[in-house]
Write a protein that holds these residues in place. Structure first.
Motif, PDB file in Angstrom:
ATOM      1  N   LEU A   1     -40.512  -9.045  18.338  1.00  0.00           N
ATOM      2  CA  LEU A   1     -39.510  -9.082  17.274  1.00  0.00           C
ATOM      3  C   LEU A   1     -39.288  -7.698  16.675  1.00  0.00           C
ATOM      4  O   LEU A   1     -38.158  -7.339  16.331  1.00  0.00           O
ATOM      5  CB  LEU A   1     -39.941 -10.076  16.194  1.00  0.00           C
ATOM      6  CG  LEU A   1     -39.932 -11.548  16.608  1.00  0.00           C
ATOM      7  CD1 LEU A   1     -40.578 -12.402  15.538  1.00  0.00           C
ATOM      8  CD2 LEU A   1     -38.517 -12.028  16.899  1.00  0.00           C
ATOM      9  N   SER A   2     -40.354  -6.912  16.558  1.00  0.00           N
ATOM     10  CA  SER A   2     -40.215  -5.536  16.057  1.00  0.00           C
ATOM     11  C   SER A   2     -39.331  -4.716  16.991  1.00  0.00           C
ATOM     12  O   SER A   2     -38.474  -3.946  16.539  1.00  0.00           O
ATOM     13  CB  SER A   2     -41.595  -4.875  15.943  1.00  0.00           C
ATOM     14  OG  SER A   2     -42.371  -5.497  14.950  1.00  0.00           O
ATOM     15  N   ASN A   3     -39.527  -4.885  18.291  1.00  0.00           N
ATOM     16  CA  ASN A   3     -38.729  -4.145  19.261  1.00  0.00           C
ATOM     17  C   ASN A   3     -37.275  -4.601  19.241  1.00  0.00           C
ATOM     18  O   ASN A   3     -36.359  -3.786  19.394  1.00  0.00           O
ATOM     19  CB  ASN A   3     -39.309  -4.318  20.670  1.00  0.00           C
ATOM     20  CG  ASN A   3     -38.703  -3.359  21.667  1.00  0.00           C
ATOM     21  OD1 ASN A   3     -38.616  -2.159  21.427  1.00  0.00           O
ATOM     22  ND2 ASN A   3     -38.258  -3.872  22.803  1.00  0.00           N
ATOM     23  N   VAL A   4     -37.051  -5.901  19.039  1.00  0.00           N
ATOM     24  CA  VAL A   4     -35.679  -6.410  18.937  1.00  0.00           C
ATOM     25  C   VAL A   4     -34.969  -5.755  17.754  1.00  0.00           C
ATOM     26  O   VAL A   4     -33.828  -5.297  17.868  1.00  0.00           O
ATOM     27  CB  VAL A   4     -35.678  -7.946  18.776  1.00  0.00           C
ATOM     28  CG1 VAL A   4     -34.272  -8.447  18.392  1.00  0.00           C
ATOM     29  CG2 VAL A   4     -36.103  -8.615  20.076  1.00  0.00           C
ATOM     30  N   ALA A   5     -35.648  -5.699  16.619  1.00  0.00           N
ATOM     31  CA  ALA A   5     -35.065  -5.086  15.421  1.00  0.00           C
ATOM     32  C   ALA A   5     -34.775  -3.608  15.644  1.00  0.00           C
ATOM     33  O   ALA A   5     -33.713  -3.096  15.254  1.00  0.00           O
ATOM     34  CB  ALA A   5     -36.006  -5.270  14.233  1.00  0.00           C
ATOM     35  N   LYS A   6     -35.697  -2.899  16.297  1.00  0.00           N
ATOM     36  CA  LYS A   6     -35.526  -1.468  16.542  1.00  0.00           C
ATOM     37  C   LYS A   6     -34.357  -1.205  17.488  1.00  0.00           C
ATOM     38  O   LYS A   6     -33.495  -0.349  17.219  1.00  0.00           O
ATOM     39  CB  LYS A   6     -36.808  -0.882  17.125  1.00  0.00           C
ATOM     40  CG  LYS A   6     -36.728   0.610  17.414  1.00  0.00           C
ATOM     41  CD  LYS A   6     -38.053   1.143  17.935  1.00  0.00           C
ATOM     42  CE  LYS A   6     -37.973   2.651  18.186  1.00  0.00           C
ATOM     43  NZ  LYS A   6     -39.257   3.195  18.666  1.00  0.00           N
ATOM     44  N   GLN A   7     -34.311  -1.926  18.607  1.00  0.00           N
ATOM     45  CA  GLN A   7     -33.247  -1.712  19.583  1.00  0.00           C
ATOM     46  C   GLN A   7     -31.884  -2.109  19.022  1.00  0.00           C
ATOM     47  O   GLN A   7     -30.878  -1.464  19.311  1.00  0.00           O
ATOM     48  CB  GLN A   7     -33.551  -2.495  20.869  1.00  0.00           C
ATOM     49  CG  GLN A   7     -34.800  -2.038  21.604  1.00  0.00           C
ATOM     50  CD  GLN A   7     -34.780  -0.549  21.914  1.00  0.00           C
ATOM     51  OE1 GLN A   7     -33.754   0.020  22.293  1.00  0.00           O
ATOM     52  NE2 GLN A   7     -35.933   0.104  21.742  1.00  0.00           N
ATOM     53  N   TYR A   8     -31.860  -3.160  18.216  1.00  0.00           N
ATOM     54  CA  TYR A   8     -30.597  -3.564  17.595  1.00  0.00           C
ATOM     55  C   TYR A   8     -30.091  -2.465  16.670  1.00  0.00           C
ATOM     56  O   TYR A   8     -28.903  -2.145  16.647  1.00  0.00           O
ATOM     57  CB  TYR A   8     -30.777  -4.866  16.816  1.00  0.00           C
ATOM     58  CG  TYR A   8     -29.542  -5.255  16.032  1.00  0.00           C
ATOM     59  CD1 TYR A   8     -28.469  -5.868  16.659  1.00  0.00           C
ATOM     60  CD2 TYR A   8     -29.440  -4.974  14.670  1.00  0.00           C
ATOM     61  CE1 TYR A   8     -27.323  -6.191  15.955  1.00  0.00           C
ATOM     62  CE2 TYR A   8     -28.302  -5.302  13.957  1.00  0.00           C
ATOM     63  CZ  TYR A   8     -27.248  -5.908  14.607  1.00  0.00           C
ATOM     64  OH  TYR A   8     -26.111  -6.217  13.910  1.00  0.00           O
ATOM     65  N   MET A   9     -31.006  -1.883  15.892  1.00  0.00           N
ATOM     66  CA  MET A   9     -30.620  -0.826  14.959  1.00  0.00           C
ATOM     67  C   MET A   9     -30.120   0.403  15.709  1.00  0.00           C
ATOM     68  O   MET A   9     -29.106   1.009  15.334  1.00  0.00           O
ATOM     69  CB  MET A   9     -31.829  -0.467  14.089  1.00  0.00           C
ATOM     70  CG  MET A   9     -31.470   0.186  12.777  1.00  0.00           C
ATOM     71  SD  MET A   9     -30.753  -0.981  11.620  1.00  0.00           S
ATOM     72  CE  MET A   9     -29.391   0.002  10.992  1.00  0.00           C
ATOM     73  N   LEU A  10     -30.820   0.802  16.768  1.00  0.00           N
ATOM     74  CA  LEU A  10     -30.410   1.977  17.539  1.00  0.00           C
ATOM     75  C   LEU A  10     -29.050   1.759  18.197  1.00  0.00           C
ATOM     76  O   LEU A  10     -28.282   2.708  18.380  1.00  0.00           O
ATOM     77  CB  LEU A  10     -31.456   2.288  18.608  1.00  0.00           C
ATOM     78  CG  LEU A  10     -32.769   2.904  18.107  1.00  0.00           C
ATOM     79  CD1 LEU A  10     -33.787   2.977  19.238  1.00  0.00           C
ATOM     80  CD2 LEU A  10     -32.539   4.296  17.519  1.00  0.00           C
TER      81      LEU A  10
END
Length: 272
Positions: A70-79
């Motif tokens: 979930l942390s990676n999903v949030a990071k990639q979505y933001m980028l």
């Protein structure tokens, strides 16, 4: 107690998010809790004991993996909200640490969506991740911070006051845009060849007040231009000058004193 060989219960495999618990008895491998000669013995084992030994390790591993996912999903979505067209700019996204022991509802393949809680991107943001499946849906809000880095020129090594700055003393890098002031110099051509007016530490940006482009008595190049005329000659600086300073120089050919603007190391431009 049944008169039987010792019972061995151990974790033998991991299937996605759960452990498979096996019982070995009389040289036969049987799945735990199926009908078998030692079922009575199994039931006597404390429920808490089983929970600690078998269920908790599985849940810990599963929820930790979910937290990382979930942390990676949030990071990639933001980028993904930023374009890479501007080569002089970079974005750094940091996601708040999620609790690795929390149950996040398991995998949600095909039903997971992400969106910004506030459509306007700021330094501090919240990415809302939604699992919209019918069974066990969930929503989690993940705090995310965004830092904007801009291309800049910094000292590659410590520079002592009075040293002439050479090309080996400067390097290109990216710095937080909040630390970039109007007085910062990012053009290497305006730095190389100048003199340090103070000690400059490695990694430090160059400010206009940190360097002297022209010292009093320096031989300088005088450039004069108008709409249809361009003149280039030598002169002697009559005073010190930083970038964009107005100073007086003496033309060595005509001995006349002219006033010009410091444009770079040893360069003074006179505008008619």
């Amino acid at each position: 107690m049944l008169d039987s060989p010792p019972l061995i219960i151990e974790t033998v495999a991991v299937c996605t998010d759960v452990y498979v618990i096996m019982c070995y008895y009389q040289n036969e491998t049987q799945i735990l809790f199926k009908e078998n000669p030692v079922l009575f013995f199994i039931k006597k084992i404390s429920t808490i004991f089983l929970l600690v030994l078998f269920i908790l390790p599985a849940a810990t591993n599963a929820t930790q993996a979910e937290a990382e996912f979930l942390s990676n999903v949030a990071k990639q979505y933001m980028l993904a909200q930023f374009t890479n067209k501007d080569v002089d700019k970079k974005y750094v996204v940091k996601v708040a640490k999620l609790d690795p022991n929390r149950d996040y509802g398991g995998k949600c393949s095909g039903y997971l969506t992400a969106e910004l809680q506030n459509p306007e991107i700021k330094k501090s943001n919240v990415v809302r991740i939604t699992c919209s499946r019918k069974e066990n849906p969930y929503v989690i809000n993940i705090p995310v911070t965004v830092s904007v880095l801009r291309a800049s020129v910094v000292a590659a090594s410590n520079i002592q006051r009075g040293n002439v700055i050479t090309s080996s003393m400067v390097e290109d890098t990216f710095v937080n845009e909040n630390t970039t002031a109007a007085s910062i110099i990012n053009d290497k051509n305006q730095i190389i060849g100048s003199k340090a007016k103070k000690d400059i530490r490695a990694g430090e940006q160059f400010k206009i007040s940190d360097i002297t482009l022209i010292a009093k008595g320096d031989i300088v190049t005088i450039e004069a231009s108008s709409k249809n005329l361009y003149i280039k000659t030598q002169g002697i600086a009559l005073e010190e000058g930083k970038l964009n300073d107005t100073i007086q120089v003496r033309n060595t050919k005509t001995n006349k004193i002219v006033t010009g603007i410091v444009e770079g190391p040893g360069i003074v431009r006179v505008i008619f």
